[in-house]
Write a protein that holds these residues in place. Structure first.
Motif, short mmCIF file in Angstrom:
data_model
loop_
_atom_site.label_atom_id
_atom_site.label_comp_id
_atom_site.label_asym_id
_atom_site.label_seq_id
_atom_site.Cartn_x
_atom_site.Cartn_y
_atom_site.Cartn_z
N HIS A 66 0.84 -1.21 0.00
CA HIS A 66 0.00 0.00 0.00
C HIS A 66 0.87 1.25 0.00
N TYR A 70 2.30 5.03 -3.15
CA TYR A 70 2.61 6.45 -2.97
C TYR A 70 4.09 6.75 -3.17
N ILE A 132 0.21 13.42 1.25
CA ILE A 132 -1.20 13.06 1.38
C ILE A 132 -1.46 12.43 2.74
N LYS A 133 -2.57 12.76 3.36
CA LYS A 133 -2.95 12.21 4.65
C LYS A 133 -4.27 11.46 4.49
N ARG A 134 -4.27 10.21 4.88
CA ARG A 134 -5.45 9.35 4.69
C ARG A 134 -5.91 8.77 6.02
N SER A 136 -6.85 5.75 6.48
CA SER A 136 -6.25 4.42 6.62
C SER A 136 -4.91 4.49 7.35
N SER A 197 -8.69 1.71 3.34
CA SER A 197 -7.95 2.34 2.23
C SER A 197 -8.75 2.27 0.94
N GLU A 200 -12.24 4.69 1.75
CA GLU A 200 -12.05 6.13 1.84
C GLU A 200 -11.99 6.79 0.46
N ASN A 201 -11.99 5.97 -0.59
CA ASN A 201 -12.09 6.53 -1.95
C ASN A 201 -13.50 7.05 -2.23
N GLN A 206 -16.16 10.18 4.38
CA GLN A 206 -14.94 10.50 5.12
C GLN A 206 -15.22 10.75 6.61
N LYS A 210 -14.01 8.44 10.05
CA LYS A 210 -13.24 8.98 11.18
C LYS A 210 -13.91 8.59 12.50
#
Length: 308
Positions: A66, A70, A132-134, A136, A197, A200-201, A206, A210
């Motif tokens: 994963h 990135y 980028i902050k996700r 996941s 992961s 969250e697409n 979103q 959380k």
């Protein structure tokens, strides 16, 4: 799927085959004689290899994969850690059946824990380096923290054994501490991170994702006492345990609601076989969380811990 990922997954699933084979031997020996097999020693080797050689190995591989979406050449940077974990796992697989908790097996077991620390530090730094902050990533970081925390249980066991302290409550508390933060911390949060992961697409969920993270994240620490309700714990701790069990179940129901509401989109993330595995996993986890919730009832708790 790149070649590195394919190779690592093949190794991980081969390890699962070994785990299944040894599990069959252990069950065979219950009914039939195998005098050359020490049941207790082989059981230790089986459990340690299952945790390290199968589950931890495959989770590390999937987390690195994963991350590689990135950052380029990620697998090359983690090869030494993946190989080191594999070596420690096979070391435990071979040494525990021969000597039980002996010098060599303890060395490999300790090495496995140290490798998990290095992996956690490196992976955490790589996550922080991403622009980028996700959501996941929250699950991944929690999984790494709980994995490190679980080692306190292992070290506590070593301390008890070294000092020949045979108190049954201390022993079981240390064992369940390790198991809880492995099962419900490292394994669960890493697996959920991989699922999130994908989810969250879906941009519109979103905020809900959380909330789900915090419902599980805050519940994990007090949920340890779900495995220790046989101890004389204070009433306040018991109340926290009940809240934790409810929180986890509520978070899971919330997640199921999101999946059902966006089922057509979710299906595009998985193959047909993947969808069946997701469904079976969901059923299993639902049963698990319901049983945990039921175990907070004192009479059922006594039944669960009294008749293993």
């Amino acid at each position: 799927m790149n070649f590195s990922l394919r190779n690592w997954l093949r190794i991980s699933f081969f390890n699962l085959l070994i785990v299944a084979f040894i599990g069959t031997i252990l069950r065979y020996k219950i009914a039939f004689s195998l005098p050359f097999v020490n049941q207790k020693y082989l059981l230790h080797g089986h459990s340690h290899f299952a945790f390290s050689g199968w589950i931890t190995q495959v989770l590390m591989v999937l987390l690195v994969h994963h991350l590689s979406t990135y950052k380029e050449d990620t697998f090359k940077k983690y090869h030494w850690l993946l190989f080191a974990n594999l070596i420690s796992a096979y070391g435990m697989l071979l040494s525990f059946p021969l000597q039980g908790y002996g010098f060599i097996s303890i060395c490999f077991s300790t090495l496995s824990i140290i490798i998990s620390y290095f992996f956690a530090i490196k992976f955490w730094k790589d996550l922080n380096s991403l622009k980028i902050k996700r959501i996941s990533f929250w699950w991944y970081k929690s999984a790494l923290l709980f994995n490190a925390l679980s080692s306190l249980g292992a070290f506590s066991l070593a301390f008890l054994m070294a000092n020949k302290i045979s108190d049954q409550n201390f022993y079981l508390a240390a064992v369940y501490f390790f198991l809880h933060f492995q099962y419900n911390g490292w394994f669960f949060f890493a697996g959920m991170g991989l699922l999130i992961s994908q989810l969250e697409n879906i941009m519109m969920v979103q905020k809900q994702l959380k909330i789900i993270f915090w419902l599980f994240g805050l519940a994990c620490l007090p949920a340890y006492f779900l495995s220790a309700l046989w101890l004389p714990i204070p009433f306040l701790i018991y109340c926290l345990v009940v809240v934790a069990a409810i929180s986890q179940f509520a978070g899971w129901l919330f997640l199921i609601k999101i999946i059902i509401k966006n089922i057509d989109t979710v299906k595009t993330f998985f193959s047909k076989k993947g969808q069946w595995l997701l469904l079976l996993s969901a059923i299993a986890l639902t049963i698990k969380l319901m049983l945990q919730l039921g175990s907070t009832i004192p009479s059922l708790s006594q039944l669960a811990f009294g008749f293993r």
